[in-house]
Design an enzyme around this catalytic site. Structure first.
Site, PDB file in Angstrom:
ATOM      1  N   GLU A  29      39.529 -88.708 -29.762  1.00  0.00           N
ATOM      2  CA  GLU A  29      38.727 -89.486 -28.825  1.00  0.00           C
ATOM      3  C   GLU A  29      39.068 -90.978 -28.848  1.00  0.00           C
ATOM      4  O   GLU A  29      38.231 -91.827 -29.188  1.00  0.00           O
ATOM      5  CB  GLU A  29      37.233 -89.263 -29.103  1.00  0.00           C
ATOM      6  CG  GLU A  29      36.828 -87.809 -28.933  1.00  0.00           C
ATOM      7  CD  GLU A  29      35.336 -87.547 -29.049  1.00  0.00           C
ATOM      8  OE1 GLU A  29      34.912 -86.440 -28.721  1.00  0.00           O
ATOM      9  OE2 GLU A  29      34.599 -88.485 -29.470  1.00  0.00           O
ATOM     10  N   GLU A  86      36.748 -79.595 -29.470  1.00  0.00           N
ATOM     11  CA  GLU A  86      35.345 -79.802 -29.832  1.00  0.00           C
ATOM     12  C   GLU A  86      34.492 -79.317 -28.678  1.00  0.00           C
ATOM     13  O   GLU A  86      34.843 -79.504 -27.511  1.00  0.00           O
ATOM     14  CB  GLU A  86      35.004 -81.285 -30.087  1.00  0.00           C
ATOM     15  CG  GLU A  86      35.484 -81.851 -31.391  1.00  0.00           C
ATOM     16  CD  GLU A  86      35.028 -83.297 -31.599  1.00  0.00           C
ATOM     17  OE1 GLU A  86      33.931 -83.666 -31.085  1.00  0.00           O
ATOM     18  OE2 GLU A  86      35.752 -84.056 -32.250  1.00  0.00           O
TER      19      GLU A  86
END
Length: 466
Positions: A166, A368
């Protein structure tokens, strides 16, 4: 979509990170991180005053936790090496840190579980932050040195590597919306940080491929990047301005990384718009050649919620930063009231097909996906088991759309849930619990199973979603 089946070779596992699980923050030569510093300076910024120090005690419980993952029929998991634990202040290997990560990797492999290693998950050594952190261009070479040493040390054992998790979060949370320390709201600085992280990613990929070419890494090794991609949506009958909000939201948040990872280029329509607004990213001679090295073997696709946007009412916010979009509230949305995020399983399909269309021949996996809920004790039954049917429903619906994407041509290889075992989560600490396995903070971080653990173990074993 009832009783969907996933491919036989589709892998199941979980995602975690070093700073959110390991703890042992001052043990065996680990250096202070930016999260330790924030915890030291402002502990009340963290839910229930639980700072970064303990994680969920994975440092001491890794053998137990890996056996738990095996019991869930998982064949892999992703975690991160902590820069603060692996290297000393001189950029040299810390022997105790090296020893720890070898023990974790070896124990995982001995139990038939692959370890996917990520190199950066929002954490940074404080001594580098003191020099400007990601705002200082010199950090790119420091990160390259860290990545190179990690590849060489563990490359014979670890097949799957990732440069960043991220990479949009640090610029956004620390320098754009000011939610995390140092609470800055400077979009120019945020984009400088995003650009420097981009260059660091490209440098690490270049070093990785160089080591493979020189025979220092096995041919089976691969490298990727993980991002929390968010499919953008707007009104049913959008204006030109609404569509422009979609273009720039998608451009900065999604296409930036898709283009670097699949084409070795930045999205120049986005760069041009930023320039028009006076946002500089400090491109220098040689950068284009380095960015061309950023193409990866595969992507990690984190998915939690969509991005619903519309034209902004103002083009500049109260801090003088550009506004590309306002939130658009879809009337039919379903919310996770605890996390404040929209639950939209269809989005995982839509973005999977976007990857398939815009990045042909680039495989990916769901790296995720999870549901955090506050106060799960209220869902305990008479036997003391947390009946988290909401989590089962969440994962089931997302996996059904993953199966649909694969059926429609997406090259999605597997699914890692965040996070199989409850862990510490940044400023939210242990506020929202994600795990199939709970952690009792008041009882030496003891692990216990929730209802969903039995369900996911059967799904990961059979590949049948029911």
């Amino acid at each position: 979509m009832n009783n969907c089946k996933l491919p036989k070779d589709f892998f199941f596992g979980t995602a975690m990170s070093g700073p959110q699980t390991e703890g042992a923050y001052n043990k065996d030569g680990r250096l202070p991180s930016i999260w330790d510093t924030w915890s030291d300076r402002e502990i009340n910024a963290f839910h229930n005053n639980v700072g970064s120090y303990v994680g969920n005690d994975f440092y001491n419980k890794y053998e137990e936790d890996i056996k738990i993952l095996k019991g869930l029929n998982f064949d892999s998991y992703r975690t991160s090496i902590q820069w603060t634990r692996l290297l000393d202040k001189n950029g040299k290997l810390n022997p105790k840190g090296v020893e720890y990560y070898h023990k974790v990797i070896d124990f995982s492999l001995d139990n038939g579980i692959d370890v996917f290693i990520n190199l950066h998950h929002f954490d940074l050594p404080q001594y580098l932050e003191d020099r400007g952190g990601w705002t200082n261009r010199e950090i790119i070479e420091a990160y390259g040195n860290y990545a190179r040493l990690a590849f060489k040390e563990f490359g014979a054992k670890v097949k799957h590597w990732f440069t960043f998790n991220e990479p949009i979060v640090v610029p956004m949370q620390m320098y754009s919306n000011g939610a995390w320390y140092p609470y800055e709201r400077d979009y120019n600085k945020a984009m400088t940080v995003q650009y420097h992280i981009t260059l660091a990613h490209c440098l690490a990929v270049r070093e990785f491929n160089k080591l493979k070419k020189e025979g220092e890494l096995p041919e089976v090794c691969d490298i990727g990047l993980i991002n929390n991609f968010a499919p953008p949506y707007t009104k049913e009958n959008p204006s030109k301005e609404d569509l422009e909000a979609v273009r720039m939201t998608d451009g900065v948040h999604n296409r930036w990384w898709l283009d670097v990872c699949s084409k070795g280029k930045l999205p120049f329509d986005v760069i041009d718009t930023l320039k028009e607004l006076g946002i500089s990213i400090d491109m220098r001679e040689g950068d284009e050649a380095l960015i061309a090295c950023g193409k990866v073997d595969w992507l990690g696709f984190n998915y939690y919620q969509p991005a619903r946007v519309q034209a902004p009412k103002e083009k500049i916010d109260e801090h003088g930063n550009p506004k590309f979009a306002d939130e658009y509230v879809w009337q039919e949305r379903k919310m996770n009231i605890y996390r404040g995020w929209e639950i939209y399983p269809r989005g995982i399909y839509d973005f999977a097909m976007k990857i398939t269309k815009e990045c042909p021949n680039l495989p990916f996996f769901i790296s995720e996906n999870g549901m955090g809920v506050e106060g799960e004790d209220k869902f305990k039954n008479s036997d003391g088991i947390i009946e988290d049917d909401y989590r089962i429903e969440f994962v089931k619906e997302h996996l059904e759309w993953v199966a649909k994407a694969i059926e429609d041509g997406a090259d999605c290889r597997g699914y890692h849930y965040w996070a199989a075992i409850d862990n510490w989560s940044w400023a939210n600490a242990f506020k929202n619990r994600y795990g199939f396995i709970g952690v009792d903070l008041a009882n030496k971080y003891t692990r216990f199973s929730k209802k969903s653990a039995t369900w996911i173990a059967e799904v990961s074993k059979t590949k049948v979603i029911k």
